[in-house]
Design a protein around this motif. Structure first.
Motif, PDB file in Angstrom:
ATOM      1  N   THR A  27       0.887  -1.371   0.359  1.00 37.82           N
ATOM      2  CA  THR A  27      -0.211  -0.334   0.263  1.00 37.82           C
ATOM      3  C   THR A  27       0.613   1.311   0.266  1.00 37.82           C
ATOM      4  O   THR A  27       0.318   2.236  -0.555  1.00 37.82           O
ATOM      5  N   GLN A  28       1.936   0.934   0.659  1.00 36.44           N
ATOM      6  CA  GLN A  28       2.699   2.186   1.174  1.00 36.44           C
ATOM      7  C   GLN A  28       3.536   2.348  -0.799  1.00 36.44           C
ATOM      8  O   GLN A  28       3.656   3.228  -0.446  1.00 36.44           O
ATOM      9  N   GLY A  29       3.584   1.298  -1.532  1.00 38.02           N
ATOM     10  CA  GLY A  29       4.596   1.718  -2.714  1.00 38.02           C
ATOM     11  C   GLY A  29       3.374   2.498  -3.837  1.00 38.02           C
ATOM     12  O   GLY A  29       3.178   3.096  -4.578  1.00 38.02           O
ATOM     13  N   ARG A  30       1.680   1.692  -3.606  1.00 35.55           N
ATOM     14  CA  ARG A  30       0.704   2.297  -4.745  1.00 35.55           C
ATOM     15  C   ARG A  30       0.970   4.539  -4.026  1.00 35.55           C
ATOM     16  O   ARG A  30       0.414   4.741  -5.071  1.00 35.55           O
ATOM     17  N   PHE A  31       0.896   4.214  -2.341  1.00 35.25           N
ATOM     18  CA  PHE A  31       0.740   5.764  -1.738  1.00 35.25           C
ATOM     19  C   PHE A  31       1.527   6.651  -3.380  1.00 35.25           C
ATOM     20  O   PHE A  31       1.687   7.218  -3.331  1.00 35.25           O
ATOM     21  N   VAL A  32       3.333   6.325  -3.038  1.00 35.52           N
ATOM     22  CA  VAL A  32       4.408   6.552  -2.861  1.00 35.52           C
ATOM     23  C   VAL A  32       3.904   7.234  -4.663  1.00 35.52           C
ATOM     24  O   VAL A  32       4.211   8.228  -5.144  1.00 35.52           O
ATOM     25  N   ARG A  33       3.547   5.445  -5.597  1.00 35.89           N
ATOM     26  CA  ARG A  33       4.072   5.983  -7.061  1.00 35.89           C
ATOM     27  C   ARG A  33       2.218   7.013  -7.252  1.00 35.89           C
ATOM     28  O   ARG A  33       2.696   7.761  -8.665  1.00 35.89           O
ATOM     29  N   ARG A  34       1.724   6.924  -6.901  1.00 39.08           N
ATOM     30  CA  ARG A  34       0.835   8.159  -6.785  1.00 39.08           C
ATOM     31  C   ARG A  34       1.001   9.566  -6.116  1.00 39.08           C
ATOM     32  O   ARG A  34      -0.359  10.609  -6.548  1.00 39.08           O
TER      33      ARG A  34
END
Length: 136
Positions: A27-34
């Motif tokens: 989830t953190q990875g998705r937040f960072v990418r967005r």
């Protein structure tokens, strides 16, 4: 028999915690990418709590002697923990790089706005007012 049962429960708890940490990291990875930095604080607090629980479980398991099937399960969980740690490090590196890019974009935007207000707007105002003394 109770020791083996308690050890099995601790290993199961460790597996659950590892999966929660893996989901949190994804989830953190998705937040960072967005570029959604607002929700990262909550995710980091949740992850810190999960890591604290995992450390407590690891401390309990450290003093126990594991044999046979439990030892194999423990080795698999240790390997999974290494994978998750690597993924966490990767996400942290991505976040740091993204933070650097965002800071660069903000600095460029501020510089562009400063240049526009100091030079371009100043010359446009001067050009408009230069016709005041012309006889017509």
């Amino acid at each position: 028999m109770t020791d083996a049962h308690e050890t099995r429960e601790r290993l199961a708890r460790k597996a659950v915690l590892l999966e929660k940490i893996a989901a949190n990291t994804a989830t953190q990875g998705r937040f960072v990418r967005r570029r959604e930095m607002r929700g990262l604080g909550r995710l980091l607090r949740e992850r810190a709590a999960l890591i604290g629980e995992l450390a407590a479980v690891n401390k309990q398991l450290a003093g126990e002697r594991l044999g046979g099937l439990l030892a194999a399960e423990a080795r698999a969980l240790i390997a999974r923990q290494r994978e998750i740690t690597t993924a966490c490090e990767h996400v942290i590196q991505q976040a740091a790089a993204e933070l650097g890019r965002i800071a660069g974009e903000i600095a460029a935007s501020r510089t562009k706005r400063r240049m526009k207000t100091v030079y371009v707007d100043t010359w446009q105002r001067a050009a408009r007012g230069s016709c005041l003394n012309v006889r017509g």
